[in-house]
Write a protein that holds these residues in place. Structure first.
Motif, mmCIF file in Angstrom:
data_model
loop_
_atom_site.group_PDB
_atom_site.id
_atom_site.type_symbol
_atom_site.label_atom_id
_atom_site.label_comp_id
_atom_site.label_asym_id
_atom_site.label_seq_id
_atom_site.Cartn_x
_atom_site.Cartn_y
_atom_site.Cartn_z
ATOM 1 N N HIS A 3 26.859 104.420 20.475
ATOM 2 C CA HIS A 3 25.863 103.723 19.650
ATOM 3 C C HIS A 3 26.485 102.776 18.628
ATOM 4 O O HIS A 3 26.020 101.638 18.494
ATOM 5 C CB HIS A 3 24.902 104.719 18.994
ATOM 6 N N PRO A 4 27.531 103.153 17.906
ATOM 7 C CA PRO A 4 28.159 102.178 17.008
ATOM 8 C C PRO A 4 28.733 100.965 17.754
ATOM 9 O O PRO A 4 28.705 99.846 17.240
ATOM 10 C CB PRO A 4 29.263 102.978 16.313
ATOM 11 N N CYS A 5 29.225 101.174 18.960
ATOM 12 C CA CYS A 5 29.762 100.048 19.756
ATOM 13 C C CYS A 5 28.661 99.047 20.066
ATOM 14 O O CYS A 5 28.841 97.839 19.910
ATOM 15 C CB CYS A 5 30.372 100.564 21.064
ATOM 16 N N LEU A 60 27.721 97.174 16.914
ATOM 17 C CA LEU A 60 28.719 96.224 16.434
ATOM 18 C C LEU A 60 28.850 95.007 17.334
ATOM 19 O O LEU A 60 28.926 93.875 16.854
ATOM 20 C CB LEU A 60 30.082 96.915 16.302
ATOM 21 N N LYS A 61 28.870 95.216 18.641
ATOM 22 C CA LYS A 61 29.170 94.130 19.577
ATOM 23 C C LYS A 61 28.059 93.863 20.589
ATOM 24 O O LYS A 61 28.266 93.151 21.557
ATOM 25 C CB LYS A 61 30.462 94.438 20.343
ATOM 26 N N ASN A 62 26.889 94.467 20.397
ATOM 27 C CA ASN A 62 25.765 94.255 21.300
ATOM 28 C C ASN A 62 26.138 94.586 22.750
ATOM 29 O O ASN A 62 25.800 93.873 23.687
ATOM 30 C CB ASN A 62 25.228 92.828 21.195
ATOM 31 N N ILE A 63 26.856 95.667 22.919
ATOM 32 C CA ILE A 63 27.266 96.140 24.234
ATOM 33 C C ILE A 63 26.093 96.864 24.882
ATOM 34 O O ILE A 63 25.380 97.615 24.224
ATOM 35 C CB ILE A 63 28.476 97.102 24.102
ATOM 36 N N THR A 64 25.906 96.654 26.167
ATOM 37 C CA THR A 64 24.909 97.405 26.916
ATOM 38 C C THR A 64 25.297 98.877 26.878
ATOM 39 O O THR A 64 26.456 99.226 27.139
ATOM 40 C CB THR A 64 24.849 96.907 28.374
ATOM 41 N N HIS A 65 24.338 99.742 26.581
ATOM 42 C CA HIS A 65 24.615 101.161 26.391
ATOM 43 C C HIS A 65 25.341 101.764 27.598
ATOM 44 O O HIS A 65 26.330 102.488 27.438
ATOM 45 C CB HIS A 65 23.311 101.914 26.104
ATOM 46 N N GLY A 66 24.897 101.460 28.795
ATOM 47 C CA GLY A 66 25.532 102.013 29.992
ATOM 48 C C GLY A 66 26.975 101.582 30.147
ATOM 49 O O GLY A 66 27.834 102.371 30.564
ATOM 50 N N LEU A 100 35.367 100.135 33.170
ATOM 51 C CA LEU A 100 35.525 99.234 32.028
ATOM 52 C C LEU A 100 36.291 99.885 30.884
ATOM 53 O O LEU A 100 36.378 101.100 30.802
ATOM 54 C CB LEU A 100 34.139 98.848 31.482
ATOM 55 N N THR A 101 36.770 99.038 29.981
ATOM 56 C CA THR A 101 37.333 99.518 28.719
ATOM 57 C C THR A 101 36.496 98.948 27.576
ATOM 58 O O THR A 101 35.727 98.002 27.772
ATOM 59 C CB THR A 101 38.790 99.060 28.535
ATOM 60 N N LEU A 102 36.665 99.506 26.406
ATOM 61 C CA LEU A 102 35.979 98.944 25.237
ATOM 62 C C LEU A 102 36.522 97.554 24.908
ATOM 63 O O LEU A 102 35.770 96.675 24.491
ATOM 64 C CB LEU A 102 36.116 99.868 24.030
ATOM 65 N N SER A 103 37.815 97.345 25.109
ATOM 66 C CA SER A 103 38.417 96.031 24.842
ATOM 67 C C SER A 103 37.765 94.948 25.687
ATOM 68 O O SER A 103 37.519 93.838 25.205
ATOM 69 C CB SER A 103 39.916 96.050 25.128
ATOM 70 N N GLU A 104 37.488 95.264 26.925
ATOM 71 C CA GLU A 104 36.845 94.291 27.820
ATOM 72 C C GLU A 104 35.440 93.929 27.363
ATOM 73 O O GLU A 104 34.884 92.934 27.793
ATOM 74 C CB GLU A 104 36.791 94.841 29.248
ATOM 75 N N GLN A 105 34.908 94.735 26.464
ATOM 76 C CA GLN A 105 33.561 94.493 25.951
ATOM 77 C C GLN A 105 33.574 93.957 24.521
ATOM 78 O O GLN A 105 32.554 93.915 23.856
ATOM 79 C CB GLN A 105 32.744 95.782 26.058
ATOM 80 N N GLY A 106 34.747 93.583 24.059
ATOM 81 C CA GLY A 106 34.848 92.937 22.754
ATOM 82 C C GLY A 106 35.268 93.812 21.597
ATOM 83 O O GLY A 106 35.430 93.332 20.476
ATOM 84 N N ILE A 107 35.444 95.098 21.822
ATOM 85 C CA ILE A 107 35.886 95.994 20.755
ATOM 86 C C ILE A 107 37.390 95.807 20.561
ATOM 87 O O ILE A 107 38.153 95.765 21.517
ATOM 88 C CB ILE A 107 35.575 97.466 21.089
ATOM 89 N N GLU A 108 37.803 95.706 19.293
ATOM 90 C CA GLU A 108 39.212 95.517 18.961
ATOM 91 C C GLU A 108 39.707 96.704 18.130
ATOM 92 O O GLU A 108 38.913 97.435 17.534
ATOM 93 C CB GLU A 108 39.384 94.231 18.159
#
Length: 134
Positions: A16-18, A21-27, A87-95
């Motif tokens: 949920h915080p991800c 923060l980055k508007n990542i699709t929940h799935g 996927l990784t979180l990095s690939e979704q914009g999380i740093e």
């Protein structure tokens, strides 16, 4: 609203915080988090001799074609690969610089998710999980 009140488990609480923060699709966020969280949960459950948790991971693994709790994370990875969600979180914009913020928010807004998870993770462990998922 009922999931927010009742809680689900740690992957949802960490995701949920991800999304916030980055508007990542929940799935997609769950896909990035769940294998690592499962891997570490099985390790903790094994060390703690938590048979309740191990039985849950054993069942999930077998449903996904695995042999038992020890290969549950790999069974999940296999499913994610089949549906093109490896996927990784990095690939979704999380740093890396986001991890402290994510950890703080997870601990604040996802208490029910942390409580419902079959093994307990402290704040620093949650932070390490985020880092491994990058």
């Amino acid at each position: 609203m009922s999931i927010n009140t009742a809680g689900v488990a740690l992957p949802h609480g960490m995701e949920h915080p991800c999304s916030g923060l980055k508007n990542i699709t929940h799935g997609k966020g769950l896909a990035a988090l769940t294998p690592i969280i499962t891997e570490e949960s099985v390790k903790k459950a094994t060390a703690e001799k938590n048979t309740f948790a191990l039985s849950k991971y054993d069942e999930i693994s077998k449903i996904l074609g695995g042999k038992g709790a020890s290969d549950c994370a790999d069974a999940i990875r296999g499913l994610l690969e089949k549906i093109n969600l490896s996927l990784t979180l990095s690939e979704q914009g999380i740093e890396k610089k986001d991890v402290d913020w994510l950890t703080e928010n997870c601990m604040k807004v996802s208490a029910a998710n942390l409580t419902n998870h079959p093994v307990h993770f402290e704040k620093e462990e949650v932070k390490e999980l985020y880092l491994r998922c990058l």
